[in-house]
Design a protein around this motif. Sequence first.
Motif, PDB file in Angstrom:
ATOM      1  N   ARG A  68       0.793  -1.344   0.126  1.00  0.00           N
ATOM      2  CA  ARG A  68       0.121   0.225   0.219  1.00  0.00           C
ATOM      3  C   ARG A  68       0.376   1.383  -0.157  1.00  0.00           C
ATOM      4  NH1 ARG A  68      -5.436   0.855   1.646  1.00  0.00           N
ATOM      5  NH2 ARG A  68      -5.926   2.991   1.462  1.00  0.00           N
ATOM      6  N   ASN A  69       1.599   1.433   1.121  1.00  0.00           N
ATOM      7  CA  ASN A  69       2.589   2.713   0.969  1.00  0.00           C
ATOM      8  C   ASN A  69       4.058   2.524  -0.502  1.00  0.00           C
ATOM      9  OD1 ASN A  69       1.756   3.042   3.434  1.00  0.00           O
ATOM     10  ND2 ASN A  69       2.943   1.935   4.140  1.00  0.00           N
ATOM     11  N   HIS A  70       4.069   1.816  -1.041  1.00  0.00           N
ATOM     12  CA  HIS A  70       4.833   2.147  -1.938  1.00  0.00           C
ATOM     13  C   HIS A  70       3.697   2.624  -3.719  1.00  0.00           C
ATOM     14  CE1 HIS A  70       8.073   0.661   0.438  1.00  0.00           C
ATOM     15  NE2 HIS A  70       8.426   0.782  -0.260  1.00  0.00           N
ATOM     16  N   THR A  71       2.642   2.047  -3.705  1.00  0.00           N
ATOM     17  CA  THR A  71       0.943   2.267  -4.376  1.00  0.00           C
ATOM     18  C   THR A  71       0.982   3.547  -4.125  1.00  0.00           C
ATOM     19  OG1 THR A  71       0.146   0.579  -3.925  1.00  0.00           O
ATOM     20  CG2 THR A  71       2.290   0.093  -5.167  1.00  0.00           C
ATOM     21  N   SER A  72       1.038   4.296  -3.085  1.00  0.00           N
ATOM     22  CA  SER A  72       0.425   5.293  -2.550  1.00  0.00           C
ATOM     23  C   SER A  72       0.199   6.760  -3.727  1.00  0.00           C
ATOM     24  CB  SER A  72       0.970   6.039  -1.121  1.00  0.00           C
ATOM     25  OG  SER A  72       2.192   6.575  -2.079  1.00  0.00           O
ATOM     26  N   GLN A  73       0.517   6.476  -4.816  1.00  0.00           N
ATOM     27  CA  GLN A  73      -0.149   7.032  -5.261  1.00  0.00           C
ATOM     28  C   GLN A  73      -0.291   6.836  -6.204  1.00  0.00           C
ATOM     29  OE1 GLN A  73      -0.089  10.335  -5.105  1.00  0.00           O
ATOM     30  NE2 GLN A  73       0.667  10.123  -3.013  1.00  0.00           N
ATOM     31  N   ALA A  74      -0.636   5.162  -7.372  1.00  0.00           N
ATOM     32  CA  ALA A  74      -1.377   4.619  -8.054  1.00  0.00           C
ATOM     33  C   ALA A  74      -2.904   3.873  -7.879  1.00  0.00           C
ATOM     34  CB  ALA A  74      -0.470   3.544  -8.703  1.00  0.00           C
ATOM     35  N   LEU A  75      -3.472   4.488  -9.013  1.00  0.00           N
ATOM     36  CA  LEU A  75      -5.114   4.426  -9.000  1.00  0.00           C
ATOM     37  C   LEU A  75      -5.248   2.607  -9.101  1.00  0.00           C
ATOM     38  CD1 LEU A  75      -6.310   6.983 -10.468  1.00  0.00           C
ATOM     39  CD2 LEU A  75      -6.101   6.398  -8.281  1.00  0.00           C
ATOM     40  N   VAL A  76      -6.238   2.088  -9.210  1.00  0.00           N
ATOM     41  CA  VAL A  76      -6.490   0.931 -10.140  1.00  0.00           C
ATOM     42  C   VAL A  76      -6.804   0.741 -11.561  1.00  0.00           C
ATOM     43  CG1 VAL A  76      -8.467  -1.635  -9.263  1.00  0.00           C
ATOM     44  CG2 VAL A  76      -7.454   0.055  -7.755  1.00  0.00           C
ATOM     45  N   THR A  77      -5.703  -0.289 -11.589  1.00  0.00           N
ATOM     46  CA  THR A  77      -5.861  -0.891 -13.305  1.00  0.00           C
ATOM     47  C   THR A  77      -5.984  -2.102 -13.840  1.00  0.00           C
ATOM     48  OG1 THR A  77      -3.799  -0.964 -13.689  1.00  0.00           O
ATOM     49  CG2 THR A  77      -5.125   1.571 -14.006  1.00  0.00           C
ATOM     50  N   ASP A  78      -6.786  -2.362 -14.758  1.00  0.00           N
ATOM     51  CA  ASP A  78      -6.677  -4.127 -15.220  1.00  0.00           C
ATOM     52  C   ASP A  78      -7.457  -5.021 -14.350  1.00  0.00           C
ATOM     53  OD1 ASP A  78      -6.402  -6.320 -16.809  1.00  0.00           O
ATOM     54  OD2 ASP A  78      -4.461  -6.335 -15.289  1.00  0.00           O
ATOM     55  N   TRP A  79      -8.968  -4.326 -13.801  1.00  0.00           N
ATOM     56  CA  TRP A  79      -9.326  -4.796 -12.623  1.00  0.00           C
ATOM     57  C   TRP A  79     -10.026  -6.168 -13.689  1.00  0.00           C
ATOM     58  CZ3 TRP A  79     -10.908  -4.503  -7.989  1.00  0.00           C
ATOM     59  CH2 TRP A  79     -12.007  -5.081  -7.324  1.00  0.00           C
ATOM     60  N   GLN A  80     -10.199  -7.183 -12.758  1.00  0.00           N
ATOM     61  CA  GLN A  80     -10.679  -9.044 -13.735  1.00  0.00           C
ATOM     62  C   GLN A  80     -11.671  -8.848 -12.390  1.00  0.00           C
ATOM     63  OE1 GLN A  80      -8.001 -11.061 -15.474  1.00  0.00           O
ATOM     64  NE2 GLN A  80      -5.810  -9.479 -15.538  1.00  0.00           N
ATOM     65  N   ILE A  81     -12.703  -9.981 -12.450  1.00  0.00           N
ATOM     66  CA  ILE A  81     -13.270 -10.472 -12.061  1.00  0.00           C
ATOM     67  C   ILE A  81     -13.752 -12.143 -12.867  1.00  0.00           C
ATOM     68  CG2 ILE A  81     -16.057 -11.302 -10.915  1.00  0.00           C
ATOM     69  CD1 ILE A  81     -14.538  -9.355  -9.231  1.00  0.00           C
ATOM     70  N   LEU A  82     -13.220 -13.522 -11.737  1.00  0.00           N
ATOM     71  CA  LEU A  82     -12.373 -14.401 -12.638  1.00  0.00           C
ATOM     72  C   LEU A  82     -13.714 -15.768 -11.639  1.00  0.00           C
ATOM     73  CD1 LEU A  82      -9.074 -14.120 -12.951  1.00  0.00           C
ATOM     74  CD2 LEU A  82     -10.853 -13.866 -15.032  1.00  0.00           C
ATOM     75  N   MET A  83     -13.420 -16.603 -12.274  1.00  0.00           N
ATOM     76  CA  MET A  83     -14.576 -17.532 -11.512  1.00  0.00           C
ATOM     77  C   MET A  83     -15.097 -17.653 -10.743  1.00  0.00           C
ATOM     78  SD  MET A  83     -11.298 -19.273  -9.316  1.00  0.00           S
ATOM     79  CE  MET A  83     -11.146 -21.152  -8.690  1.00  0.00           C
ATOM     80  N   GLY A  84     -16.563 -16.930 -11.703  1.00  0.00           N
ATOM     81  CA  GLY A  84     -17.695 -16.396 -11.582  1.00  0.00           C
ATOM     82  C   GLY A  84     -17.840 -15.486 -10.139  1.00  0.00           C
ATOM     83  N   GLY A  85     -16.757 -14.696  -9.814  1.00  0.00           N
ATOM     84  CA  GLY A  85     -16.935 -14.004  -9.172  1.00  0.00           C
ATOM     85  C   GLY A  85     -16.241 -14.159  -7.566  1.00  0.00           C
ATOM     86  N   ALA A  86     -15.613 -15.262  -7.594  1.00  0.00           N
ATOM     87  CA  ALA A  86     -14.784 -15.597  -6.463  1.00  0.00           C
ATOM     88  C   ALA A  86     -13.687 -15.393  -6.596  1.00  0.00           C
ATOM     89  CB  ALA A  86     -14.707 -17.374  -6.387  1.00  0.00           C
ATOM     90  N   MET A  87     -13.141 -14.854  -7.416  1.00  0.00           N
ATOM     91  CA  MET A  87     -11.384 -14.591  -7.692  1.00  0.00           C
ATOM     92  C   MET A  87     -11.794 -12.542  -8.306  1.00  0.00           C
ATOM     93  SD  MET A  87      -7.869 -15.874  -9.191  1.00  0.00           S
ATOM     94  CE  MET A  87      -6.996 -14.867  -9.543  1.00  0.00           C
TER      95      MET A  87
END
Length: 421
Positions: free
Chosen positions: A385-404
């Motif tokens: 968290r501290n080392h990605t403090s300025q980064a937003l979320v990208t490449d959002w993926q939902i897999l395995m029917g929502g379980a992952m």
Amino acid sequence: MRRSTPACTYDRSACIPFLGLLLLGQQAVAQGTSATGVLVQLFEWSYSDIALECETYLAQAGIVGVQISPPQEAIEDPAWWSRYQPVGFTKLVSRSGDQAALLDTVRRCQAVGVQVIADVVANHMAAPPAGGTGTGTAGTTFQNRTFADFAPTDFHHWNGSTAGNCGVDNFADRVNVQTCDFNGLPDLNTTSSVVQSKLSQYIGLLHSLGITAFRLDSALLMSASDIQGFMGTAEASLVYQEITLPPRCTIAPQEYLINGKIVLQDYAYSMFTAFKSGQLQGLQAQPYASDKLIVNIDSHDLQRQSPLTSLTYTDGKLYELANIFMLAYPYGQPLLMSSYSFSAFNQGPPSVPVHGADGSLSCGTDQPWVCEHRTPSYKVMINFRNHTSQALVTDWQILMGGAMVAFSRGSGFVAINTAGI
């Protein structure tokens, strides 16, 4: 004084857009400040154990603030909830230790960069035992609605009688919620200048010990303007207010933003629902203004709700994964829980210290103290968290029917799989 006023209904089912004007989307999280860094609640820990934990673990793990249990004098009772029944605000004597021990802890924690956060109970005082006279942890006696710091007239009460008051029984009625006694606890008239002055003095006493961060218990049971009245002069680096939203609650959480951040149980509820069902796809669509929230998976109150509507240490790996998501996703300021094992609702803390004289720890699911915050993966995720403090979320993926769920933050990547747990 009991009054009546038209109810302002608030439907919890409509809570998704309630901060619509403040919705900011994903927020970058700055590294290493108490205003944004990871916090931990060391529930019912002694001051000596907290000081050692600051020096031996919290600072190295990157945790910037530690929430202690209420430091004021409280009713003498072994149950955990006794800490939340104040007897007075001038003697800082509790199960955790006395004022000298608290001062030592604040100094030692601050010396390694960890801020101490006082849990402040300002809405009510203690209810006396059946005999009519109670005793506090510093030896102070009290009776029904009569305390060393407060007279019966300092409490909300029935017209013509200071001996009693209405009970909170209608969350669609703002006045009922904020002027009646909750669970039989005498409700301080926090609008009164006398009461506000006494509470301000208590905050000032804590500040004189070096404490500038505060959690306000049961904030919903007080008006936001009353809180502003007794907290307004405090030199606070961090304030967050506990907001519980029962069905048809009349009071909108955004009212309290004038005083600082808020802790909403809705976040814990949503995490419980998503991880218990294995349907993680909704976790990206959080409804509140991220920089205005403290977020947690559970708390001392949530752990004891029946039926449970939050994950706890008893959920094992599922609980761990939910905390990993909270630490990885740039939403709100995370508050980790650290508690003790219990099998009965009223059960108080263990009598053994967390830190043994030989350097051992009474920590683990098979030990008196659970010490959830010491889960090895959390330390890794705080660093993430501290080392990605300025980064937003990208490449959002939902897999395995929502379980992952998987996503990137800058050069970091997180994948969480609940299948089979």
